[in-house]
Scaffold this motif. Structure first.
Motif, PDB file in Angstrom:
ATOM      1  N   ALA A 320       6.779  20.789 -19.128  1.00  0.00           N
ATOM      2  CA  ALA A 320       7.818  21.515 -17.948  1.00  0.00           C
ATOM      3  C   ALA A 320       7.872  22.765 -18.127  1.00  0.00           C
ATOM      4  O   ALA A 320       7.790  23.555 -16.882  1.00  0.00           O
ATOM      5  CB  ALA A 320       9.436  20.819 -18.407  1.00  0.00           C
ATOM      6  N   LEU A 383       0.397  14.261 -23.284  1.00  0.00           N
ATOM      7  CA  LEU A 383       1.227  13.057 -22.897  1.00  0.00           C
ATOM      8  C   LEU A 383       0.616  11.757 -23.631  1.00  0.00           C
ATOM      9  O   LEU A 383       1.253  10.610 -23.610  1.00  0.00           O
ATOM     10  CB  LEU A 383       1.102  13.065 -21.164  1.00  0.00           C
ATOM     11  N   SER A 384      -0.831  11.938 -24.155  1.00  0.00           N
ATOM     12  CA  SER A 384      -1.321  10.387 -24.490  1.00  0.00           C
ATOM     13  C   SER A 384      -0.590  10.269 -25.736  1.00  0.00           C
ATOM     14  O   SER A 384      -0.592   9.220 -26.265  1.00  0.00           O
ATOM     15  CB  SER A 384      -2.779  10.303 -24.557  1.00  0.00           C
TER      16      SER A 384
HETATM   17  P1  ADP Z   1      -1.720  19.240 -21.030  1.00  0.00           P
HETATM   18  O1  ADP Z   1      -1.965  19.452 -22.465  1.00  0.00           O
HETATM   19  O2  ADP Z   1      -2.777  19.400 -20.166  1.00  0.00           O
HETATM   20  O3  ADP Z   1      -0.394  19.549 -20.420  1.00  0.00           O
HETATM   21  P2  ADP Z   1      -0.673  16.576 -20.887  1.00  0.00           P
HETATM   22  O4  ADP Z   1      -1.125  15.096 -21.570  1.00  0.00           O
HETATM   23  O5  ADP Z   1       0.690  17.010 -21.498  1.00  0.00           O
HETATM   24  O6  ADP Z   1      -1.766  17.570 -21.196  1.00  0.00           O
HETATM   25  O7  ADP Z   1      -0.360  16.317 -19.363  1.00  0.00           O
HETATM   26  C1  ADP Z   1      -1.428  15.829 -18.675  1.00  0.00           C
HETATM   27  C2  ADP Z   1      -1.468  16.544 -17.117  1.00  0.00           C
HETATM   28  O8  ADP Z   1      -0.212  15.880 -16.544  1.00  0.00           O
HETATM   29  C3  ADP Z   1      -1.293  17.999 -17.117  1.00  0.00           C
HETATM   30  O9  ADP Z   1      -2.676  18.624 -17.252  1.00  0.00           O
HETATM   31  C4  ADP Z   1      -0.695  18.223 -15.862  1.00  0.00           C
HETATM   32  O10 ADP Z   1      -1.666  18.197 -14.696  1.00  0.00           O
HETATM   33  C5  ADP Z   1       0.228  17.036 -15.656  1.00  0.00           C
HETATM   34  N1  ADP Z   1       1.693  17.264 -16.007  1.00  0.00           N
HETATM   35  C6  ADP Z   1       2.299  16.760 -17.054  1.00  0.00           C
HETATM   36  N2  ADP Z   1       3.527  17.228 -17.119  1.00  0.00           N
HETATM   37  C7  ADP Z   1       3.733  17.896 -15.995  1.00  0.00           C
HETATM   38  C8  ADP Z   1       4.972  18.692 -15.322  1.00  0.00           C
HETATM   39  N3  ADP Z   1       6.194  18.642 -16.067  1.00  0.00           N
HETATM   40  N4  ADP Z   1       4.534  19.208 -13.990  1.00  0.00           N
HETATM   41  C9  ADP Z   1       3.474  19.321 -13.455  1.00  0.00           C
HETATM   42  N5  ADP Z   1       2.287  18.568 -13.984  1.00  0.00           N
HETATM   43  C10 ADP Z   1       2.523  17.821 -15.169  1.00  0.00           C
END
Ligand code: ADP
Length: 414
Positions: A320, A383-384
């Motif tokens: 976020a 997220l994974s």
């Molecule tokens: P990253 O390390 O790139 O943040 P994540 O697995 O946490 O990897 O998230 C994967 C993708 O999901 C991010 O690259 C982004 O494109 C999208 N994403 C995740 N959370 C958000 C958010 N709060 N707002 C916008 N895009 C998000």
């Protein structure tokens, strides 16, 4: 031919079983008829006595003389000398009619059972018959040496990883075994492919920071030793890239341990509200560029691994923050949904996620392809990892996001 013999066997068993059933039914009908007759005669006698004498008295001499029907009588002599001799032939003719009708109905039932019963029993016996057949087939199977060799041959020729080749022994008796081995091969290949993809993605991801560090090292080597500004820029870049690399390696290790089943969950009861409060306090300390707000709708206690769930909340909060402009609000919420499931959510009004990207954000190494996501330089693993943790808590996510409006990710822990 064998099969025909076995079907015949079952048929004869079915006939025997049905014969027993028909015999039992016949005797049951007989008993029912006898009871019915006794009841009707009893009622008739009581009714006759009552209408003659006015009441039913215990002390009386009674004699039934029902044969022959034409002259049948029922005689009662009371203590006071009163005597009743009632003709019973009319009643007996009626009784005979009733018994004949009941008998005919019973006869229809018996006939139906005789005609169709065997087929029904055979149907019930069918699975038993199949078991018997299979058992017989197995006991007759000859495991001679040659068969074993052909099995060995077929197994040794197959590669568990490289190709999509399947095992084929060419012997119908090995069909079940063949299918089982082929299914196992499919699963092995699947998991091998996944692992290979993971390794290749990971190597690919590590190449970028290594190249950057290498580039700066070369630059330092050529010009930087005496040039302050080059020295500064290089040190900053090397520090930041090695930090990225460290994060990436830590995340990779977490996922690898998870896949290998080496991450153990320590399940205990704890206050979700307290945990989220802690995450907020930490975030405020690290990040003074956003305004953090907490809405605690209801005090909720949950069972789970507090460390891992906190890590999940941190991942969501970090995202976020990463994808939201400076000065904007990030709202955390805890409570229960209409089904009573505890949840926590993280909401921002940042860049949002494309609708077609939403299904992919939990995939490893997935990053939305926008300039701002690229600039933020995440690993695509956060997220994974969060998903692995929540899956292992039998929980689930819901994602609501609109481009340029914001994102809300909720974690439910039923
Ligand atoms: P990253 O390390 O790139 O943040 P994540 O697995 O946490 O990897 O998230 C994967 C993708 O999901 C991010 O690259 C982004 O494109 C999208 N994403 C995740 N959370 C958000 C958010 N709060 N707002 C916008 N895009 C998000």
């Amino acid at each position: 031919m064998n099969k025909r013999r076995k079907t015949k066997n079952v048929t004869s068993i079915a006939i025997k079983l049905n014969a027993i059933k028909v015999r039992d039914l016949f005797f049951k009908f007989l008993i029912i008829d006898a009871i019915l007759m006794a009841i009707l005669i009893g009622l008739w006698c009581i009714e006759s006595e009552k209408s003659f004498y006015g009441e039913l008295v215990n002390n009386a001499e009674r004699a039934i003389n029902f044969y022959p029907i034409e002259t049948a009588t029922y005689t009662v002599i009371w203590d006071d000398g009163k005597t009743m001799v009632k003709a019973a032939s009319y009643f007996l003719y009626n009784l005979r009619k009733i018994i004949i009708i009941v008998g005919m109905v019973e006869g229809i039932f018996l006939l139906e059972e005789i005609i169709f019963g065997t087929a029904r029993v055979r149907k019930i016996l069918k699975p038993l018959n199949e078991i018997a057949e299979t058992a017989e087939r197995l006991s007759n199977m000859v495991f001679d040496e040659e068969k074993f060799h052909s099995l060995e041959d077929a197994i040794s020729k197959i590669s568990p990883v490289a190709s999509d080749e399947r095992i084929h022994i060419g012997d119908s008796e090995f069909k079940g075994l063949e299918d089982a081995i082929n299914k196992l091969l499919d699963r092995m290949r699947d998991s091998y492919r996944q692992q290979a993809r993971f390794v290749s993605d990971a190597s690919h991801e590590l190449r970028t920071p290594i190249s950057v560090i290498q580039g700066y090292a070369n630059m330092l080597d050529r010009w930087g030793k005496s040039d302050e500004s080059v020295l500064d820029e290089s040190i900053t870049a090397i520090k930041s890239e090695s930090e990225n690399m460290k994060n990436l390696v830590e995340q990779l290790l977490f996922l690898a341990r998870g896949i290998n089943g080496k991450t153990q969950l320590t399940i205990e009861e704890f206050s979700l509200s307290n945990m989220i409060n802690e995450v907020i306090e930490e975030s405020k300390m690290i990040d003074d560029k956003h305004v953090y707000t907490y809405i605690n709708l209801e005090e909720v206690n949950v069972y789970g691994d507090v460390g891992l769930l906190k890590q999940t909340a941190r991942i969501l909060v970090e995202n976020a923050a990463k994808y939201t402009e400076t000065g904007e609000k990030i709202v955390l919420k805890t409570g229960r949904n209409s089904k009573g499931e505890p949840y926590f959510s993280v909401q921002d009004n940042g860049i949002g996620i494309d609708t077609e990207d939403i299904p992919h954000i939990f995939e490893r190494f997935f990053r939305a392809d926008t300039a701002r996501v690229r600039k933020n330089g995440g690993t695509g693993l956060g997220l994974s990892i969060a998903k692995w943790i929540i899956d292992n808590h039998n929980g689930y996510f819901s994602v609501v996001s609109r481009k340029e409006i914001g994102t809300r990710i909720t974690v439910y822990l039923p």
